[in-house]
Scaffold this active site. Structure first.
Site, PDB file in Angstrom:
ATOM      1  CG  HIS A 116      -0.371  -0.023   2.513  1.00 21.57           C
ATOM      2  ND1 HIS A 116       0.278  -1.110   3.003  1.00 21.57           N
ATOM      3  CD2 HIS A 116      -0.281   0.925   3.479  1.00 21.57           C
ATOM      4  CE1 HIS A 116       0.727  -0.841   4.221  1.00 21.57           C
ATOM      5  NE2 HIS A 116       0.404   0.386   4.522  1.00 21.57           N
ATOM      6  CD  GLU A 117      -0.149   5.200   1.436  1.00 22.87           C
ATOM      7  OE1 GLU A 117      -1.082   5.079   0.648  1.00 22.87           O
ATOM      8  OE2 GLU A 117       0.656   6.125   1.377  1.00 22.87           O
TER       9      GLU A 117
ATOM     10  CE  LYS B 181       0.173  -4.189   6.138  1.00 21.79           C
ATOM     11  NZ  LYS B 181       0.673  -5.049   5.060  1.00 21.79           N
ATOM     12  CG  ASP B 182       2.371   3.498   5.458  1.00 24.25           C
ATOM     13  OD1 ASP B 182       1.655   2.542   5.170  1.00 24.25           O
ATOM     14  OD2 ASP B 182       2.429   4.551   4.795  1.00 24.25           O
ATOM     15  CE  LYS B 183      10.488   6.113  11.296  1.00 24.51           C
ATOM     16  NZ  LYS B 183      11.824   6.704  11.231  1.00 24.51           N
TER      17      LYS B 183
END
Length: 625
Positions: free
Chosen positions: A46-47, A263-265
């Site tokens: 996703h991001e 996944k995003d930080k």
């Protein structure tokens, strides 16, 4: 307040870290804020799909001044960063009026829950250990023997071993004793010795660096799955950093862990992780010493996880300080639910520095290795950490890789890996030297270039034909058909194994022209270095999110979290309270997306606002003045 030192246009500046008020900060073992990126990058679900940032920095926050008369704001420094226009993100699908708002002002404003392959949204809601049948060997040790072994395990025993006589000497009994010691007293090894006709099992420490680097396998019941699956909850830390922390504590190689996507930080995220032959007890014990990470929902299975086998991700996103009316918000969110958004590659894909990663990718594809080195190592305008500035200046002055390498405190950043390669193999063997950069990082450069091409071509396609399917469009079955809807249409990432749309007579819609302008031949996308040969792929141009909901909330304290996290629920902390008369307004939205799509692009469609760090920083600095 903690600060990061960076240099901008020759000046040293201090950028404050503003974490969430009252939120815990990482312990020394897992804080690596000033360490350049060392993690392998994989395509995100996703991001987190961005390329390797040469100077991996957290998103900018607020304003700073180093005390000089003409102190620069972070917004000033980011004037060399990319905007959406620079990477082909140009169009919208809806005609509603946009409104302003601040995205990811706090990391708790962006919450991601993985959706597993069965379609279940994952939550951390159980910290208990799975019940198992008691192991057969639990009663073979006396309480006194357990006490002695415990003291030995913790180096409290003056002797360097503990001997246990086996009274009922059978092989089966000895095996049970061996297993009991190894499973109940981690770090101890055992051997059988015979003294004066009597059998003893001797426990001792598995000493030496070699034993620590490759610890022996503990006894593992045959009826237990080989992999312990668990839910990882993390705050403000990306997936590979989290796995590196777990690896250190468990003394494992990071590749013993598997996952379905990174996944995003800058977010709160919840995802499934699997690890080979580590017990739930050992993992649960880490919860006592980990900061910003929590493990739970343990179970044993016979298989690891594979990248990409998730169904997607569920997002809860808070946009603060919105200017839109309730009617504007409803119109925008209804459009997102009914029509969707353009499936652009988001800004994370292209880096945050003055040298976009797609430029490096283009140079690789053109086989221009001198330009590759130049782009990565040359001095550049904009915000950078001091040691990187010194390293670049040294390289520009001397072209000496060893001298430039000495300026880096940590050699595992992209610059350090490239300089080490040049030092080892010489400047005439750049391809080999470049190979010292991890493969995923190298490939992200060329994927970044592919992504710019895709974004640009999709913008041209929508400019020319709007949201209706036309002759020449491609659908996933590979045939052209006007009867399809816009949601069926795909566009290719350039490569040697794809077919291209055939929109005849429309100037500017031709991939061939776009690649030719960059000095590339669309008929020759195979590279003499196999890793850099592009096969291409297909990607839907419009994505319609599922499970879309939203509410406009009002609140008085801008420092509070506006989402009730899994961890807060486990701790029985109260949910955020909103005040209908509050002076601040925020939009809280929820939606689910398939893998490899960017939530920021869905948010962009709602706000009609540039999501680049450059533009968001300008909003943030205005908001906090």
């Amino acid at each position: 307040m903690d600060h990061t030192k960076i240099t901008f246009l020759g000046k040293t500046l201090l950028i404050p870290h503003r974490g969430n008020l009252g939120e815990k900060r990482g312990c020394p073992e897992d804080e690596e804020e000033d360490t350049p990126s060392k993690k392998p990058k994989v395509e995100s679900d996703h991001e987190n799909g961005g390329p390797p940032h040469q100077d991996e920095e957290e998103e900018p926050e607020g304003e700073t001044n180093d005390g000089e008369e003409d102190g620069e704001t972070f917004a000033d420094m980011m004037k060399y960063g990319l905007t959406e226009l620079d990477v082909g993100i140009l169009k919208y699908v809806s005609d509603h009026e946009g409104f302003s708002g601040i995205l990811k002002e706090r990391y708790s404003d962006f919450v991601v829950h993985e959706i597993n392959k069965e379609g279940k949204i994952l939550h951390l809601d159980d910290l208990s250990i799975p019940a198992e049948a008691e192991p057969e060997e639990s009663d073979v040790l006396t309480e006194e023997q357990k006490k002695q072994l415990g003291e030995l395990q913790h180096f409290k025993n003056k002797e360097d071993n503990v001997s246990i006589e086996v009274m009922d000497d059978t092989k089966e009994k000895r095996t049970l004793v061996h297993k009991a010691i190894k499973t109940q007293f981690a770090g101890l090894e055992t051997k059988t010795e015979e003294k004066e006709g009597r059998k003893f099992i001797v426990a001792y420490h598995a000493a030496g660096k070699k034993a620590l680097a490759a610890p022996r396998k503990h006894f593992w019941p045959k009826n237990r799955g080989s992999f312990c699956h668990f839910v990882l909850y993390k705050e403000n830390k990306d997936t590979m950093d989290a796995i590196n922390v777990l690896s250190k504590f468990l003394r494992l190689r990071p590749n013993m862990f598997s996952y379905m996507g990174t996944k995003d930080k800058r977010a709160i995220t919840v995802q499934e992780i699997a690890v080979l032959k580590i017990t739930a007890e050992r993992l649960a014990h880490l919860n006592k010493c980990l900061m910003n990470l929590k493990l739970g929902n343990f179970c044993y299975k016979n298989h690891p996880l594979k990248l990409g086998e998730l169904q997607g991700n569920h997002f809860t996103v808070v946009i603060r300080n919105i200017s839109g009316t309730d009617e504007q918000v409803a119109q925008a969110m209804t459009s997102l639910r009914q029509t969707g958004f353009i499936n652009y590659y988001g800004m994370q894909r292209f880096g945050t520095t003055a040298v976009p990663t797609q430029q490096v990718g283009r140079a690789i594809l053109k086989d221009n290795w001198k330009e590759v080195v130049d782009l990565i190592l040359k001095p550049r305008p904009g915000a950078e950490k001091e040691f990187l500035v010194r390293c670049r200046e040294e390289w520009a002055k001397t072209q000496d890789p060893e001298a430039a390498l000495k300026k880096l405190p940590n050699k595992r950043c992209v610059e350090g890996q490239l300089l080490r390669g040049l030092s080892m193999y010489g400047k005439k063997n750049i391809v080999t030297a470049f190979g010292l950069i991890p493969r995923n990082n190298r490939l992200m450069y060329i994927h970044s270039y592919q992504s710019v091409v895709w974004n640009t071509m999709v913008s041209r396609r929508i400019e020319a034909f709007g949201l209706k399917a036309v002759e020449g469009d491609l659908v996933l079955k590979g045939k052209e058909a006007e009867s399809r809807s816009i949601h069926d249409i795909v566009m290719p990432l350039p490569g040697f194994d794809v077919i291209y749309p055939s929109h005849h007579g429309k100037k500017g819609l031709c991939y061939r022209e776009l690649l030719s302008a960059d000095g590339l031949d669309i008929d020759n996308m195979r590279h003499k270095v196999k890793d850099y040969s592009l096969a291409g792929a297909y990607r839907r141009i419009i994505i319609r999110p599922s499970d879309v909901s939203w509410e406009v909330i009002k609140y008085d304290d801008p420092r509070i979290s506006l989402v009730h996290s899994d961890f807060e629920k486990l701790e029985n902390k109260p949910a955020p309270v909103f005040n209908n008369e509050g002076k601040y307004r925020a939009l809280r939205m929820e939606f689910s997306l398939p893998p490899s799509t960017y939530a920021t692009m869905a948010i962009r469609e709602v706000l009609k606002l540039d999501t680049s760090i450059k533009k968001q920083t300008q909003l943030n600095t205005t908001w906090f003045n």
